[in-house]
Scaffold this motif. Structure first.
Motif, PDB file in Angstrom:
ATOM      1  N   GLN A   8      26.840  21.545  -6.434  1.00  0.00           N
ATOM      2  CA  GLN A   8      28.258  21.417  -6.064  1.00  0.00           C
ATOM      3  C   GLN A   8      29.067  20.791  -7.196  1.00  0.00           C
ATOM      4  O   GLN A   8      30.196  21.201  -7.466  1.00  0.00           O
ATOM      5  CB  GLN A   8      28.405  20.574  -4.789  1.00  0.00           C
ATOM      6  CG  GLN A   8      27.965  21.271  -3.535  1.00  0.00           C
ATOM      7  CD  GLN A   8      28.809  22.495  -3.229  1.00  0.00           C
ATOM      8  OE1 GLN A   8      29.990  22.570  -3.550  1.00  0.00           O
ATOM      9  NE2 GLN A   8      28.180  23.481  -2.618  1.00  0.00           N
ATOM     10  N   CYS A  10      28.395  20.940 -10.413  1.00  0.00           N
ATOM     11  CA  CYS A  10      28.523  21.950 -11.477  1.00  0.00           C
ATOM     12  C   CYS A  10      29.567  22.997 -11.115  1.00  0.00           C
ATOM     13  O   CYS A  10      30.340  23.440 -11.970  1.00  0.00           O
ATOM     14  CB  CYS A  10      27.178  22.620 -11.740  1.00  0.00           C
ATOM     15  SG  CYS A  10      25.957  21.522 -12.492  1.00  0.00           S
ATOM     16  N   LYS A  11      29.615  23.371  -9.858  1.00  0.00           N
ATOM     17  CA  LYS A  11      30.608  24.359  -9.416  1.00  0.00           C
ATOM     18  C   LYS A  11      32.014  23.775  -9.472  1.00  0.00           C
ATOM     19  O   LYS A  11      32.941  24.412  -9.971  1.00  0.00           O
ATOM     20  CB  LYS A  11      30.286  24.817  -7.996  1.00  0.00           C
ATOM     21  CG  LYS A  11      31.288  25.803  -7.448  1.00  0.00           C
ATOM     22  CD  LYS A  11      31.002  26.110  -6.007  1.00  0.00           C
ATOM     23  CE  LYS A  11      32.144  26.894  -5.406  1.00  0.00           C
ATOM     24  NZ  LYS A  11      32.041  26.965  -3.953  1.00  0.00           N
ATOM     25  N   GLN A  12      32.167  22.570  -8.964  1.00  0.00           N
ATOM     26  CA  GLN A  12      33.489  21.944  -8.894  1.00  0.00           C
ATOM     27  C   GLN A  12      34.100  21.746 -10.274  1.00  0.00           C
ATOM     28  O   GLN A  12      35.284  22.000 -10.482  1.00  0.00           O
ATOM     29  CB  GLN A  12      33.387  20.598  -8.171  1.00  0.00           C
ATOM     30  CG  GLN A  12      34.709  19.896  -8.014  1.00  0.00           C
ATOM     31  CD  GLN A  12      34.558  18.579  -7.266  1.00  0.00           C
ATOM     32  OE1 GLN A  12      33.476  18.199  -6.841  1.00  0.00           O
ATOM     33  NE2 GLN A  12      35.661  17.877  -7.118  1.00  0.00           N
ATOM     34  N   LYS A  14      32.990  23.275 -13.104  1.00  0.00           N
ATOM     35  CA  LYS A  14      32.693  24.433 -13.959  1.00  0.00           C
ATOM     36  C   LYS A  14      31.765  24.048 -15.116  1.00  0.00           C
ATOM     37  O   LYS A  14      31.995  24.400 -16.265  1.00  0.00           O
ATOM     38  CB  LYS A  14      33.976  25.054 -14.509  1.00  0.00           C
ATOM     39  CG  LYS A  14      35.007  25.396 -13.460  1.00  0.00           C
ATOM     40  CD  LYS A  14      34.925  26.839 -13.094  1.00  0.00           C
ATOM     41  CE  LYS A  14      36.092  27.269 -12.234  1.00  0.00           C
ATOM     42  NZ  LYS A  14      35.914  27.009 -10.828  1.00  0.00           N
ATOM     43  N   THR A  16      28.793  24.945 -16.592  1.00  0.00           N
ATOM     44  CA  THR A  16      27.793  26.008 -16.643  1.00  0.00           C
ATOM     45  C   THR A  16      26.545  25.612 -17.429  1.00  0.00           C
ATOM     46  O   THR A  16      25.433  25.975 -17.049  1.00  0.00           O
ATOM     47  CB  THR A  16      28.402  27.288 -17.230  1.00  0.00           C
ATOM     48  OG1 THR A  16      28.925  27.004 -18.522  1.00  0.00           O
ATOM     49  CG2 THR A  16      29.506  27.827 -16.330  1.00  0.00           C
ATOM     50  N   MET A  64      25.432  29.619  -6.079  1.00  0.00           N
ATOM     51  CA  MET A  64      26.239  28.937  -7.095  1.00  0.00           C
ATOM     52  C   MET A  64      26.264  29.724  -8.401  1.00  0.00           C
ATOM     53  O   MET A  64      27.293  29.780  -9.074  1.00  0.00           O
ATOM     54  CB  MET A  64      25.694  27.527  -7.352  1.00  0.00           C
ATOM     55  CG  MET A  64      25.899  26.579  -6.226  1.00  0.00           C
ATOM     56  SD  MET A  64      27.636  26.401  -5.829  1.00  0.00           S
ATOM     57  CE  MET A  64      27.525  25.845  -4.170  1.00  0.00           C
ATOM     58  N   GLU A  67      28.731  32.477  -8.009  1.00  0.00           N
ATOM     59  CA  GLU A  67      30.093  31.950  -7.949  1.00  0.00           C
ATOM     60  C   GLU A  67      30.582  31.494  -9.320  1.00  0.00           C
ATOM     61  O   GLU A  67      31.768  31.587  -9.626  1.00  0.00           O
ATOM     62  CB  GLU A  67      30.186  30.806  -6.935  1.00  0.00           C
ATOM     63  CG  GLU A  67      30.084  31.286  -5.502  1.00  0.00           C
ATOM     64  CD  GLU A  67      30.075  30.155  -4.494  1.00  0.00           C
ATOM     65  OE1 GLU A  67      30.453  29.014  -4.853  1.00  0.00           O
ATOM     66  OE2 GLU A  67      29.688  30.408  -3.342  1.00  0.00           O
ATOM     67  N   LEU A  68      29.658  31.001 -10.142  1.00  0.00           N
ATOM     68  CA  LEU A  68      30.016  30.597 -11.499  1.00  0.00           C
ATOM     69  C   LEU A  68      30.033  31.779 -12.474  1.00  0.00           C
ATOM     70  O   LEU A  68      30.442  31.627 -13.625  1.00  0.00           O
ATOM     71  CB  LEU A  68      29.038  29.533 -12.009  1.00  0.00           C
ATOM     72  CG  LEU A  68      29.168  28.148 -11.388  1.00  0.00           C
ATOM     73  CD1 LEU A  68      27.995  27.263 -11.801  1.00  0.00           C
ATOM     74  CD2 LEU A  68      30.478  27.498 -11.806  1.00  0.00           C
TER      75      LEU A  68
END
Length: 168
Positions: A8, A10-12, A14, A16, A64, A67-68
């Motif tokens: 979460q 890393c997603k929030q 960005k 990568t 994830m 999504e990324l």
């Protein structure tokens, strides 16, 4: 839970590079568990609860990654899930398999693997039809149309060589 919170994060933000590194750490952890089976404090991978936790983590990792937009990492996650599913005697829940094949359709479309893309759509359709009793007829027709379109997008010959090998 820690891996999910890290996903979460890393997603929030960005992140990568950190996401790739985290996936590699998780992959190495499982490889080391399989490599050193004789250690006494290692988790029991034959226990259904342990395997389910590993599978849930990998499915979250797959979500994830897509999504990324990290398609190579998503494909590695699919390979990890496939490896874990080969260890498990029974298949995971239908809801997880729907997510698995839905993500596979995206991965194979991005990679240009139209044959595998069509097969993923077919598997998704089969699972949805068999296990999702709340699926409306309209939604079922939409998925079936996607299967047909995906199958029609498969070329009968290799694009790079053209149709020259078909001429006698």
């Amino acid at each position: 839970m820690t891996a999910r919170r890290a996903f979460q994060f890393c997603k929030q933000y960005k992140r990568t590079t950190e996401f790739r590194r985290l996936c590699e750490i998780i992959r190495n952890h499982l490889a080391n568990l399989n490599k050193y089976k004789d250690q006494r404090d290692r988790p029991d991978l034959s226990a259904p609860e342990s395997l389910q936790l590993y599978l849930d983590t990998r499915f979250e990792q797959l979500k994830m990654a897509t999504e990324l937009g990290l398609w190579q990492e998503a494909f590695r996650s699919v390979e990890d899930i496939h490896g874990l599913m080969s260890i498990v005697k029974n298949t995971p829940k239908a809801s997880l398999m729907v997510v698995y094949y839905a993500k596979l359709t995206k991965i194979f479309w991005i990679s240009g693997s139209h044959l595998y893309h069509g097969y993923s759509w077919l598997k998704l359709f089969t699972i949805q039809k068999s296990f999702n009793k709340n699926l409306s007829q309209k939604d079922l027709q939409l998925i079936a149309s996607s299967v047909i379109l995906a199958a029609l997008s498969v070329l009968p010959y290799d694009q790079t060589h053209g149709a020259s090998h078909l001429v006698c």
